[in-house]
Scaffold this motif. Structure first.
Motif, PDB file in Angstrom:
ATOM      1  N   ASN A 115       9.564   6.572  -1.360  1.00 22.43           N
ATOM      2  CA  ASN A 115       8.222   6.049  -1.063  1.00 22.43           C
ATOM      3  C   ASN A 115       7.814   4.943  -2.037  1.00 22.43           C
ATOM      4  O   ASN A 115       7.172   3.958  -1.639  1.00 22.43           O
ATOM      5  CB  ASN A 115       7.189   7.175  -1.114  1.00 22.43           C
ATOM      6  CG  ASN A 115       7.381   8.203  -0.018  1.00 22.43           C
ATOM      7  OD1 ASN A 115       8.163   7.993   0.912  1.00 22.43           O
ATOM      8  ND2 ASN A 115       6.678   9.309  -0.121  1.00 22.43           N
ATOM      9  N   ILE A 116       8.186   5.121  -3.321  1.00 28.07           N
ATOM     10  CA  ILE A 116       7.872   4.092  -4.318  1.00 28.07           C
ATOM     11  C   ILE A 116       8.539   2.773  -3.942  1.00 28.07           C
ATOM     12  O   ILE A 116       7.944   1.690  -4.047  1.00 28.07           O
ATOM     13  CB  ILE A 116       8.313   4.539  -5.719  1.00 28.07           C
ATOM     14  CG1 ILE A 116       7.440   5.699  -6.216  1.00 28.07           C
ATOM     15  CG2 ILE A 116       8.284   3.378  -6.711  1.00 28.07           C
ATOM     16  CD1 ILE A 116       7.952   6.365  -7.476  1.00 28.07           C
ATOM     17  N   MET A 117       9.776   2.849  -3.460  1.00 28.43           N
ATOM     18  CA  MET A 117      10.500   1.631  -3.083  1.00 28.43           C
ATOM     19  C   MET A 117       9.901   0.997  -1.830  1.00 28.43           C
ATOM     20  O   MET A 117       9.800  -0.235  -1.723  1.00 28.43           O
ATOM     21  CB  MET A 117      11.975   1.956  -2.870  1.00 28.43           C
ATOM     22  CG  MET A 117      12.711   2.376  -4.136  1.00 28.43           C
ATOM     23  SD  MET A 117      12.630   1.122  -5.443  1.00 28.43           S
ATOM     24  CE  MET A 117      13.576  -0.205  -4.702  1.00 28.43           C
ATOM     25  N   ILE A 118       9.495   1.825  -0.879  1.00 28.96           N
ATOM     26  CA  ILE A 118       8.851   1.290   0.341  1.00 28.96           C
ATOM     27  C   ILE A 118       7.588   0.529  -0.042  1.00 28.96           C
ATOM     28  O   ILE A 118       7.364  -0.611   0.395  1.00 28.96           O
ATOM     29  CB  ILE A 118       8.524   2.433   1.328  1.00 28.96           C
ATOM     30  CG1 ILE A 118       9.817   3.015   1.910  1.00 28.96           C
ATOM     31  CG2 ILE A 118       7.621   1.938   2.449  1.00 28.96           C
ATOM     32  CD1 ILE A 118       9.607   4.304   2.695  1.00 28.96           C
ATOM     33  N   THR A 119       6.771   1.146  -0.898  1.00 26.66           N
ATOM     34  CA  THR A 119       5.535   0.501  -1.340  1.00 26.66           C
ATOM     35  C   THR A 119       5.826  -0.745  -2.168  1.00 26.66           C
ATOM     36  O   THR A 119       5.137  -1.762  -2.051  1.00 26.66           O
ATOM     37  CB  THR A 119       4.683   1.484  -2.155  1.00 26.66           C
ATOM     38  OG1 THR A 119       4.419   2.650  -1.361  1.00 26.66           O
ATOM     39  CG2 THR A 119       3.382   0.860  -2.597  1.00 26.66           C
TER      40      THR A 119
END
Length: 421
Positions: A115-119
């Motif tokens: 999720n951190i990478m998506i954001t």
């Protein structure tokens, strides 16, 4: 070691509470971490995580983050999932390239990691890479869908965000939305007129059916959605139902009224906001000045503008628009001359529109020269068309034709570049 037993517990960031209004103290937390290291105290994952969290609260924290990264490698925490994920969250907003390198080196990853990478990719404006992350992750949870939906919405890809939300609800592993998901969806609904309104209403009904508390966050999102869709009655109903209201909710109501032809109502809401003791922000004042423009309230606009501590360029732009539409073209020009920012194409466009509307052509040449200087190559052609029309009003047909030809060449070049890629 005497005196150092369980010393890691004091690393936690100090946060405000009801009993003591003590501010967050990241520097103090990091100093304690350094003292522990110098005294050879045992540093466990909790201490490392707290230090990284403290680092994330500091400006220009990249050198310190790199130092902590090197230290935790020495301590053997390189493969610790929670530590690596926390480090990733610190790198992502500051230097995304390093975040990607760290992500690639992680032997194990959690949904939070993905999720951190998506954001992160979303913040970089690379929605395609964010979607590739989403499609690649082995197990998607509700927050993963929320992160990807928010990536679309934040990058103005409203239809994509809502389509993904519908897939989330109807897929083989359909998931129930939570308030984290609902926020970006309601933001997207506010941009899609009647289609968005229908979905927004169904989301509102879903929240009511599931007895979700109408807290500040959810209430503000609903007010904003209804206001942007022009259903001001519903926006006001939700607003009146909220037990607590923040500046976002008040501002959404002001903007909604201003954008849908109710300038005086917007100003009435603003005065109520002041009476309630809520401090307006820059966005609030933009809505207030837009309301003055819509209602043609020049004196009121002057008064509100004078109360802004540090006006932004959008506030000056509103004043140019206000004066220009009222026929005070020279006053609009004086605003441009005295503003502490370089006027952009939007500001000059408002001024030129006023010149055309009121047939005041004596300042056109100087303004057009400035517009040509600041105009972006990606301009949609509206300014080219406006300049051409002004030249025609001045009886300069050859120059009007030259501008039209320039616009045609720009469009052809843009089309060629797009298909060439």
């Amino acid at each position: 070691m005497k005196g150092l037993k369980r010393v890691d517990t004091v690393i936690k960031l100090k946060t405000p509470n009801k009993k003591a209004a003590e501010p967050c103290s990241p520097v103090e937390a990091l100093q304690l971490y350094r003292r522990m290291h110098r005294k050879s105290a045992r540093l466990d994952s909790f201490a490392v995580l707290s230090a990284l969290k403290a680092c994330s609260h500091l400006r220009d924290n990249l050198p310190l983050t790199r130092h902590l990264h090197a230290h935790l490698l020495k301590l053997g925490f390189a493969t610790h999932l929670y530590v690596a994920t926390c480090l990733l969250s610190v790198y992502s907003p500051t230097i995304f390239r390093d975040a990607r390198l760290l992500f690639d080196e992680m032997p194990t990853r959690s949904a939070v990691t993905w999720n951190i990478m998506i954001t992160g990719y979303s913040k970089q404006g690379d929605v395609s890479a964010a979607r590739l992350m989403f499609d690649t992750m082995p197990h998607r949870v509700s927050s993963s869908w929320s992160a990807m939906i928010a990536a679309y919405i934040d990058n103005s890809l409203w239809h994509h965000g809502i389509s993904l939300f519908r897939l989330m609800m109807t897929g083989s592993r359909s998931l129930r939305p939570d308030q984290l998901t609902l926020g970006p969806i309601l933001a997207g609904c506010g941009r899609l007129s009647s289609v968005g309104l229908a979905l927004g209403k169904s989301m509102h009904a879903f929240a009511v059916k599931n007895k979700w508390e109408l807290n500040v966050e959810l209430g503000s999102c609903l007010v904003d959605m209804y206001a942007k869709c022009g259903v001001l009655e519903n926006a006001r109903l939700v607003f009146d139902t909220m037990k607590q209201r923040n500046v976002v909710a008040w501002t959404a109501l002001i903007h909604g009224a201003a954008q849908h032809g109710q300038g005086r109502e917007a100003l009435r809401v603003f005065e109520k906001m002041r009476e309630a003791g809520v401090k307006p922000n820059d966005v609030t004042f933009t809505g207030v000045l837009a309301a003055c423009v819509q209602a043609g309230l020049v004196e009121e606009g002057r008064g509100y503008f004078a109360t802004i501590g540090r006006p932004r360029i959008q506030h000056y732009g509103c004043m140019v628009d206000l004066y220009g539409k009222a026929g005070l073209v020279r006053e609009a020009y004086r605003v441009i001359e005295t503003m502490p920012y370089e006027a952009n194409a939007v500001v000059w466009g408002s001024f030129l529109s006023a010149c055309k509307l009121h047939k005041q052509l004596d300042m056109v040449d100087e303004a057009i020269d400035e517009v040509k200087r600041v105009m972006s190559p990606d301009n949609d052609g509206g300014l080219y068309s406006l300049i051409s029309q002004l030249y025609l009003l001045c009886g300069r047909a050859s120059e009007a034709q030259a501008i039209r030809d320039l616009n045609v060449r720009k469009i052809r070049a843009s089309t060629f570049i797009t298909t060439g890629n």
